[in-house]
Scaffold this motif. Structure first.
Motif, PDB file in Angstrom:
ATOM      1  N   ASN A 178      -6.739  95.353  13.845  1.00  9.89           N
ATOM      2  CA  ASN A 178      -6.474  96.086  12.606  1.00  9.89           C
ATOM      3  C   ASN A 178      -7.760  96.803  12.194  1.00  9.89           C
ATOM      4  O   ASN A 178      -8.745  96.176  11.853  1.00  9.89           O
ATOM      5  CB  ASN A 178      -6.020  95.041  11.579  1.00  9.89           C
ATOM      6  CG  ASN A 178      -5.851  95.610  10.196  1.00  9.89           C
ATOM      7  OD1 ASN A 178      -6.409  96.651   9.871  1.00  9.89           O
ATOM      8  ND2 ASN A 178      -5.103  94.926   9.363  1.00  9.89           N
ATOM      9  N   THR A 206      -8.618  98.622   9.633  1.00  6.90           N
ATOM     10  CA  THR A 206      -9.087  98.420   8.256  1.00  6.90           C
ATOM     11  C   THR A 206      -9.824  97.101   8.187  1.00  6.90           C
ATOM     12  O   THR A 206     -10.902  96.978   7.617  1.00  6.90           O
ATOM     13  CB  THR A 206      -7.900  98.390   7.276  1.00  6.90           C
ATOM     14  OG1 THR A 206      -7.123  99.535   7.506  1.00  6.90           O
ATOM     15  CG2 THR A 206      -8.377  98.353   5.841  1.00  6.90           C
ATOM     16  N   ASN A 207      -9.209  96.111   8.827  1.00  2.00           N
ATOM     17  CA  ASN A 207      -9.819  94.801   8.863  1.00  2.00           C
ATOM     18  C   ASN A 207     -11.157  94.868   9.609  1.00  2.00           C
ATOM     19  O   ASN A 207     -12.151  94.310   9.166  1.00  2.00           O
ATOM     20  CB  ASN A 207      -8.846  93.849   9.560  1.00  2.00           C
ATOM     21  CG  ASN A 207      -9.161  92.410   9.235  1.00  2.00           C
ATOM     22  OD1 ASN A 207      -9.609  92.113   8.131  1.00  2.00           O
ATOM     23  ND2 ASN A 207      -8.959  91.544  10.195  1.00  2.00           N
TER      24      ASN A 207
END
Ligand SMILES: Cc1cc2nc3c(=O)[nH]c(=O)nc-3n(C[C@H](O)[C@H](O)[C@H](O)COP(=O)(O)OP(=O)(O)OC[C@H]3O[C@@H](n4cnc5c(N)ncnc54)[C@H](O)[C@@H]3O)c2cc1C
Ligand SMILES: *[C@@H]1O[C@H](CO)[C@@H](O)[C@H](O)[C@H]1NC(C)=O
Ligand SMILES: *[C@@H]1O[C@H](CO)[C@@H](O)[C@H](O)[C@H]1NC(C)=O
Ligand SMILES: *[C@@H]1O[C@H](CO)[C@@H](O)[C@H](O)[C@H]1NC(C)=O
Ligand SMILES: *[C@@H]1O[C@H](CO)[C@@H](O)[C@H](O)[C@H]1NC(C)=O
Length: 539
Positions: free
Chosen positions: A59, A61-62
């Motif tokens: 991910n 964003t993660n």
């Protein structure tokens, strides 16, 4: 056990981290371990809360949340701005074009030294959070030196400039703008071959080539670099010169951001006192005379290498104008090489004897920031009728967009002179694929600024039409030249392939050698990569 070993190693390595990063081989093997490389930089990932619990890298964003909080842990919040923090908005508004200002990185990291740059490259590899690098922020299109959702590495705190003891070279960090460089050097009556507008950065201009007022004598900026200090994909910091990693040195002379992050540009200095220069503005009835003067000076450039010119056919406030920006390296007004230009009646004339820094401030004021911008590049054999053709097609395509709010448009013409081309062979040559035997060349830079996003599509289309029509015409006239100048190119133009198949292959081989997993291709996706155009959808 592994944890304990790493903690001990981290303590040991902290002391020698800088030495390690500067003396180890930059060539990474298949067993390259990012965690270990970070440890060599004095960064123990197990001590970073968010990294110790790194669960998934799928991910982005993660990934960037982890990368940015790790940077904050290591470097403090004053050096890492996240969305909503003071400093974030004021930073994103510091770009020249609004298209770059609109990009919203997850965080902005401001390294204070080369080792910090090494660490951010390694953290990006570890977390897979992508990054972009900003020097002066003058590249026009979105994502050139900014990255949506990633880490924008802003080099603005790397402002060092030191002269060698013999004053023959200046070691310049990439947080400097050319105005900073010139004002720091002028007290020594010295300068370097750099940009012509105050606010341009040292980093982008140099890595794409770099045309100066003095290039007709000394060549382009990249041809006056004695060495580059560069952070490679493995985080190792090397100095590339004609004798040390000469393949990397060659690639950095025009190859852009594809090989590493340059933390020092060591430029040859030249003696420089006052010079002469400014702009002369002409109305449309003088255009044929301006074209003659432009062409003749281009052809005769070798006769007086102190002379330089940038001539634009422009449109502003419903008026067609030509602006002849003339420069002379000596403090002599009206040198005879300019006599044809100076005989043309002018509406306005700002030429005078002045300092280099002062002249760059004048040109800075005609290039304000805070507007939407597009820049394009074309190169041809220098031909007087083709100059006239470009001017006509420019005004023809402009007819469809003159109602665009705030439009200021120009077709800016320069000559890549024979002396400029001759200087390109210095120190083993550069990556641009140009030779003196093909010169002089005509460098055309269509450029437009406007205010309303709704006009983007048709303005880009008008520029694309101008480029396509001119290239087609040049082909039929036997004036075609493949080369596309990176520093002016649009996101729709394939710059590196324009250097020729063998130079492109050589650049790819150098990238493969120093960056086998393609960190600067995939984790730093913006600007001109080794294949194709940044945006394949030419309007
Ligand atoms: C008003 C204006 C005037 C100009 N005048 C001239 C001129 O006189 N001569 C000329 O040749 N060109 C000129 N240009 C073109 C200029 O060279 C390019 O816009 C150039 O990209 C600007 O460099 P920058 O550092 O300001 O840009 P940035 O947007 O900061 O950088 C451009 C690219 O270079 C990369 N980069 C920057 N620094 C580094 C680094 N240290 N290591 C690795 N990658 C890096 C960035 O990641 C980005 O991809 C001008 C442009 C404008 C808008
Ligand atoms: C990705 O991670 C962010 C931050 O941890 C989280 O808010 C978001 O929901 C995640 N997205 C997906 C698709 O898992
Ligand atoms: C620079 O040049 C000026 C004018 O020639 C001279 O007066 C001055 O002493 C020089 N400065 C240095 C540091 O050489
Ligand atoms: C240079 O030419 C301009 C006109 O183009 C004139 O006004 C100026 O006085 C001249 N300067 C010198 C030193 O000859
Ligand atoms: C150059 O122009 C920019 C943008 O308009 C401005 O912020 C900056 O102060 C100018 N620099 C100089 C030295 O005039």
């Amino acid at each position: 056990m592994k944890v304990l070993t790493r903690t001990i190693l981290s303590l040991l390595f902290l002391a020698v981290a800088e030495t390690w990063a500067q003396y180890a081989s930059p060539l990474e093997g298949e067993d390259f371990d990012v965690v270990e490389a970070l440890l060599n930089n004095g960064v123990n990932v197990l001590e970073i809360p968010t990294l110790a619990s790194l669960a998934t890298r799928s991910n982005s964003t993660n990934a960037c949340s982890i990368a940015c909080s790790s940077l904050r842990f290591l470097f403090g919040s004053s050096n890492v701005n996240v969305q909503g923090s003071p400093g974030y908005d004021s930073f994103t508004s510091l770009y020249w074009s609004v298209q770059q200002e609109e990009v919203e990185p997850y965080c902005i990291f401001k390294p204070s030294k080369n080792l910090d740059v090494s660490t951010v490259v390694l953290l990006s590899r570890l977390t897979q959070c992508p990054f972009a690098v900003k020097s002066g922020g003058h590249a026009a299109f979105a994502g050139s030196s900014s990255i949506q959702g990633g880490i924008t590495v802003a080099l603005e705190n790397l402002k060092g400039l030191t002269l060698s003891s013999d004053k023959r070279s200046a070691s310049i960090e990439p947080g400097n703008l050319w105005y900073d460089v010139y004002t720091k050097l002028e007290s020594h009556n010295l300068t370097v071959i750099g940009g012509r507008v105050a606010g341009i950065g040292v980093g982008g201009l140099t890595l794409g080539g770099g045309i100066s007022f003095f290039s007709n004598q000394y060549g382009w900026t990249c041809d006056n670099i004695q060495s580059f200090e560069v952070v490679t994909a493995s985080g190792i910091i090397v100095t590339a010169s004609p004798t040390n990693y000469p393949d990397l040195y060659w690639a950095l002379r025009g190859g852009g951001n594809n090989f590493g992050i340059v933390t020092k540009f060591n430029l040859k200095t030249i003696s420089q006192g006052l010079m002469w220069g400014g702009s002369r503005i002409h109305l449309e009835d003088q255009f044929p005379a301006v074209i003659n003067a432009f062409y003749n000076l281009g052809v005769n450039s070798a006769q007086d290498t102190a002379a330089a010119q940038i001539t634009s056919f422009a449109y502003t406030q419903n008026t067609r104008l030509a602006s002849a920006d003339l420069q002379y390296a000596k403090p002599i007004a009206n040198a005879s090489i300019f006599s044809e230009y100076l005989a043309i009646p002018s509406l306005q004339d700002t030429t005078k004897v002045r300092s280099l820094a002062d002249l760059t401030v004048q040109f800075n004021s005609s290039n304000p920031d805070g507007l939407r911008e597009t820049y394009w590049a074309m190169t041809f054999k220098l031909d007087k009728d083709l100059v006239s053709y470009v001017k006509d097609v420019f005004y023809d395509e402009l007819a469809a967009i003159t109602d665009a709010e705030g439009l200021v448009a120009a077709a800016t013409m320069q000559v890549i002179t024979v002396p400029q081309l001759q200087n390109m062979v210095k120190n083993g040559g550069n990556a641009l694929g140009l030779s003196a035997s093909s010169g002089p060349l005509l460098l055309v830079n269509p450029n437009m600024m406007w205010t309303n996003i709704a006009d983007d599509t048709r303005i880009l289309k008008a520029n694309s039409n101008l480029v396509k029509r001119t290239v087609a015409e040049a082909n039929t006239r036997g004036l075609a030249v493949d080369y596309i100048y990176m520093n002016y190119a649009s996101q729709f133009q394939a710059v590196v392939p324009s250097y020729g198949a063998s130079n492109q292959a050589r650049l790819k081989a150098v990238a493969k050698k120093y960056d086998p997993v393609g960190v600067f291709q995939t984790l730093q996706p913006g600007y001109f990569k080794l294949d194709g155009a940044p945006d394949p959808n030419m309007p």
